[in-house]
Design a protein around this motif. Structure first.
Motif, mmCIF file in Angstrom:
data_model
loop_
_atom_site.group_PDB
_atom_site.id
_atom_site.type_symbol
_atom_site.label_atom_id
_atom_site.label_comp_id
_atom_site.label_asym_id
_atom_site.label_seq_id
_atom_site.Cartn_x
_atom_site.Cartn_y
_atom_site.Cartn_z
ATOM 1 N N SER A 140 9.691 -15.807 0.306
ATOM 2 C CA SER A 140 8.560 -15.920 -0.624
ATOM 3 C C SER A 140 8.062 -14.536 -1.012
ATOM 4 O O SER A 140 7.621 -14.312 -2.131
ATOM 5 C CB SER A 140 7.443 -16.772 -0.026
ATOM 6 N N THR A 141 8.177 -13.565 -0.074
ATOM 7 C CA THR A 141 7.854 -12.184 -0.423
ATOM 8 C C THR A 141 8.827 -11.670 -1.480
ATOM 9 O O THR A 141 8.429 -11.065 -2.471
ATOM 10 C CB THR A 141 7.930 -11.289 0.826
ATOM 11 N N PHE B 9 1.503 -10.932 -1.963
ATOM 12 C CA PHE B 9 1.257 -12.083 -2.837
ATOM 13 C C PHE B 9 0.081 -11.862 -3.780
ATOM 14 O O PHE B 9 -0.007 -12.463 -4.831
ATOM 15 C CB PHE B 9 0.935 -13.349 -2.015
ATOM 16 N N MET C 142 3.484 -21.320 -6.413
ATOM 17 C CA MET C 142 3.583 -20.032 -5.741
ATOM 18 C C MET C 142 2.336 -19.200 -5.997
ATOM 19 O O MET C 142 1.841 -18.520 -5.102
ATOM 20 C CB MET C 142 4.811 -19.270 -6.239
ATOM 21 N N ALA C 143 1.866 -19.237 -7.192
ATOM 22 C CA ALA C 143 0.687 -18.438 -7.513
ATOM 23 C C ALA C 143 -0.512 -18.902 -6.693
ATOM 24 O O ALA C 143 -1.246 -18.089 -6.118
ATOM 25 C CB ALA C 143 0.384 -18.546 -9.003
ATOM 26 N N GLY D 46 0.002 -17.982 -3.145
ATOM 27 C CA GLY D 46 -0.111 -16.529 -3.027
ATOM 28 C C GLY D 46 -1.565 -16.103 -2.903
ATOM 29 O O GLY D 46 -1.926 -15.319 -2.009
ATOM 30 N N ASN E 109 8.003 -13.000 -4.816
ATOM 31 C CA ASN E 109 6.849 -12.338 -5.425
ATOM 32 C C ASN E 109 7.190 -10.957 -5.943
ATOM 33 O O ASN E 109 6.778 -10.577 -7.036
ATOM 34 C CB ASN E 109 5.716 -12.241 -4.416
ATOM 35 N N ARG F 263 9.289 -11.253 -8.998
ATOM 36 C CA ARG F 263 8.485 -11.736 -10.128
ATOM 37 C C ARG F 263 7.636 -10.605 -10.705
ATOM 38 O O ARG F 263 7.464 -10.472 -11.906
ATOM 39 C CB ARG F 263 7.588 -12.881 -9.652
ATOM 40 N N GLN F 264 7.128 -9.780 -9.803
ATOM 41 C CA GLN F 264 6.306 -8.673 -10.285
ATOM 42 C C GLN F 264 7.146 -7.627 -11.007
ATOM 43 O O GLN F 264 6.622 -6.808 -11.744
ATOM 44 C CB GLN F 264 5.525 -8.050 -9.125
#
Ligand SMILES: [Fe+2]
Lengths: 406, 380
Positions: free
Chosen positions: A368-369, A244, A168-169, A172, A372, A375-376
């Motif tokens: 996926s947004t 991302f 993902m990173a 992103g 992210n 995760r943030q």
């Protein structure tokens, strides 16, 4: 040779007598007692080391009979005393030796052999890493096996998760880069399209009246509308892709999830018709403490998940939005009774541009947004799904006290 | 008189006492016997008798017979290695002084380690020895009784004395029947050795009544029964010699010996002559040398040899020595040193070695190398 000359007294030898074994025995006894104590101590030490091993350990004979097991065996397997039973029966409920038995390989190569096996324990599949090492006589020939069995199910899960996060990173960074590149030309396209739109009346004034002119103008109007609306769609996609990228430090503020849910539903009021709005149930725990985050971003996540669920239930079924708290998390769950997610899709769910919707109906960047954003927020997003019965997304956000300060 | 000591093994004496050997061995905890004999005994048939006795008690054994007369240091080493390799637990010796001394050495090195040379001298043994059961086949050496072991150091040409109460065997089984198969020469040399043990131990400064009666009894029996035994070869007479040898051994093991034996050991180390045949040559001269300090005791000996007393102690002593020389002559044994020792041998070298011998310590009269050379010259 002689360091002392012999005297007559030496021959009488008053201080010497025939040496017997009593003293010798006494000494030997004391030595044996000491070495016995030492052996006992060492044995306890070794036992402590063995007890400290958290893997299942078993000693197995060449004909697959279990000779002994350690205490961990009882914690993992249900059988009480497996000694004397065949290993394949105890571990895998088979009637014949397993075709890929690591002990057989270890015996053939006379080397330690490692293998991954899947055992079914209490209805759940566990992955075990099996290490078979031959136990040798002093002449080097093997006569038994030491089996070490480690449950690596969790490790494997973590490994997969770690792999995913890394993917993902990378994606992103790539997506954010592309988005930046597209953003400028897109702004130009949109700006100039708007400019053209503003100039349309003037263009019309320049044209001769007539049917042909009216048709031309209608085309211009329509095409520019299309350019502008599609351009806006592009801008939205680019905006989402930009989430991302490692973002600038944003200020987290306390967010009350209950309020947030209600606000989002208010926003949705216009999009939901009377029937669909009744499909949504709320189970909002008022005791859930506020979490720290960015309200607008969390709203975006919630909207995304609700839309997904609405798609999944296809106007029949229910969606339940629930909040609760655990020891270290505040959990926001969106549960639907829709079609569920096929197992083969589960590990691609958060990949950007992964979508099951027909072309043009979804960009595939929604989840996926969400991934992210969460995760943030130092949170996690997880999904439980049973095909044809529904899916539940859990958004776990850390309690403010648990947040790690970077 | 200071504090003295008398120690002997358990002694079995009598005809057919051999059969107790296996019972004794069992009692001492034996499972595998280390059995030492000299090679000469192998033809005699006695070895098979012992094997049968051992077999009866289900005892295992290892037979070691690489023992020469005057056992050598390397023979001890070889035996000790064999003992350890085979995991033996009790030592049995059958034979004359040589196999018994060898058996002591082997028992010593097997249990205490090192080389037999490490224990030369008095009281140097630090650890117990395996149980020893000795069955003498001659009536002389007394090794089955004594605290001595004599082993030849091949390199130095020296007879080493090892002295320790720990070398006293646990059990001595004296069966006179063993003597019946002995040749005349061996009976003579053994009896003379025993006689010399009796004389020297009697004259020793650490002799005391407990040893003295054994010395005197031994002399008396030998004077009386040696000629008869040689004549008849009867078991009764041989049995008396056996008793004499044992008595003499009990005496000398505790009272020590003298210059005669010091010289005999030295000559033996150099020339490998039969030990018992050196005494007819030297003993009378040693007695004469000692006369000045123990005339009365030598007179006691004279009384036994002569069978009566003469007018004075001196006369009795002198006459006794002369009678003894005549007696040795009558046995047709060598009485002159020159017939044993080749001309080129340096007498003073032999005497210098002899002065080191521990037997010198218990000689009644102090002795120098010069005195010893004098004795040798007188015996020449
Ligand atoms: Fe002797």
């Amino acid at each position: 040779m002689k360091n002392k000359t012999t005297t007559l007294e030496d021959i009488i030898g008053l201080e010497h007598t025939k040496l017997g074994f009593f003293g010798e025995l006494k000494n030997r006894n004391a030595e044996l007692r000491d070495s016995n104590l030492e052996l006992g101590r060492r044995q306890r030490e070794i036992q402590a080391i063995l007890d400290g091993i958290t893997d299942v350990m078993a000693v197995v004979s060449f004909n697959f009979t279990l000779i002994s097991v350690n205490h961990v065996f009882g914690e993992v397997f249900s059988q009480k005393d497996p000694r004397g039973d065949f290993c394949y029966r105890v571990f895998r409920e088979r009637e014949t030796p397993c075709p890929d038995c690591p002990m057989v390989i270890a015996r053939e190569t006379n080397q330690v052999c490692r293998k991954l096996h899947i055992y079914s324990l209490g209805g759940k599949n566990h992955q075990f890493e099996i290490t078979a090492s031959p136990i040798r006589w002093s002449n080097g020939r093997g006569y038994r096996f030491l089996l070490l069995m480690r449950d690596v199910t969790r490790e494997k899960e973590y490994q997969a998760r770690c792999y995913h996060a890394e993917k993902m990173a990378t994606i992103g960074v790539l997506a954010a880069g592309v988005a930046h590149e597209i953003n400028n030309p897109l702004t130009a396209v949109n700006g100039f399209a708007k400019g053209l739109q503003r100039r349309l009346p003037r263009l019309e004034a320049c044209l001769k009246e007539g049917r042909a002119s009216a048709e031309l103008m209608a085309d211009f109007h329509e095409y520019l509308e299309t350019i502008l609306s599609e351009g806006e769609r592009c801008r939205d996609i680019v905006q989402e892709l930009l989430t991302f990228s490692p973002r600038k430090k944003v200020v987290f503020a306390p967010v009350d999830l209950r309020k947030l849910v209600l606000e989002v539903l208010k926003l949705l009021r216009y999009q939901l018709n009377r029937r669909t709005s009744r499909l949504i149930c709320l189970e909002l725990d008022e005791a859930v403490p506020p979490i720290m985050g960015v309200g607008s971003e969390l709203k975006q996540v919630l909207l995304n998940l609700i839309f997904n669920s609405l798609d999944a239930i296809r106007e029949k079924g229910t969606i339940t939005i629930r909040t609760c708290r655990t020891d270290s998390w505040v959990v926001l769950s969106i549960m639907d009774t829709g079609c569920g997610i096929p197992a083969e899709h589960l590990d691609k769910l958060y990949d950007p541009f992964f979508t099951t919707k027909p072309v043009g109906q979804g960009t595939g960047i929604g989840l996926s947004t969400c991934y992210n954003i969460i995760r943030q927020h130092q949170g996690k997003i997880e999904v439980d799904s049973v095909e044809n019965l529904g899916a539940t997304f859990h958004v776990k956000l850390p309690l403010p006290s648990m947040v790690k300060h970077e | 008189m200071g504090v003295l000591k008398f120690s002997v093994p358990e002694i079995f004496f009598g005809r057919e006492s051999l059969k107790y050997s296996s019972i004794c061995a069992r009692r001492l905890g034996a499972e595998k016997i280390f059995f030492v004999t000299d090679p000469g005994l192998e033809q005699s048939g006695w070895i098979d008798v012992i094997f049968e006795i051992l077999e009866e008690k289900n005892l295992g054994w290892v037979h070691y017979s690489n023992v020469s007369s005057n056992p050598r240091d390397w023979q001890i080493q070889e035996g000790a290695d064999l003992y350890r390799e085979e995991g033996c637990d009790v030592v049995i010796a059958l034979g004359g002084g040589s196999p018994m001394d060898a058996a002591k050495g082997i028992a010593l090195v097997a249990s205490n380690g090192g080389r037999v040379q490490d224990y030369e001298g008095a009281n140097r043994i630090k650890r117990p020895l395996p149980p020893m059961i000795f069955m003498p086949s001659t009536a002389g050496s007394g090794s089955d009784i004594s605290q001595f072991a004599i082993v030849t150091d091949v390199e130095r040409h020296v007879k080493m004395s090892i002295i320790s109460r720990t070398l006293v065997p646990n059990i001595s089984i004296i069966d006179p029947i063993l003597l019946t198969t002995k040749p005349r020469e061996l009976i003579i040399s053994s009896a003379i050795d025993a006689f010399s043990h009796a004389v020297e131990s009697y004259l020793s400064p650490i002799a005391f009544p407990v040893t003295e009666i054994h010395s005197l009894k031994a002399m008396e029996l030998i004077m009386k029964y040696l000629p008869r035994a040689l004549e008849t070869g009867s078991l009764d007479d041989l049995e008396q010699l056996s008793i004499a040898g044992t008595s003499a051994a009990m005496a000398f093991s505790n009272a020590g010996l003298g210059v005669d034996h010091a010289l005999a050991h030295s000559l033996g180390g150099m020339l490998d002559v039969v030990h018992g045949l050196i005494h007819p040559v030297l003993l009378p001269h040693v007695m004469r040398y000692n006369m000045t300090v123990c005339q009365d005791k030598i007179a006691d000996i004279g009384r036994i040899v002569l069978g009566r007393s003469l007018g004075s102690a001196e006369a009795t002593a002198q006459a006794g020595i002369e009678k003894l020389e005549a007696y040795f002559d009558s046995l047709k044994v060598t009485t002159r040193l020159r017939s044993i020792v080749p001309d080129q041998v340096n007498l003073s070298q032999i005497c210098e070695m002899a002065i080191q011998d521990s037997c010198v310590l218990s000689n009644p009269r102090a002795v120098t190398v010069g005195d010893m050379v004098g004795i040798c010259e007188a015996a020449w």
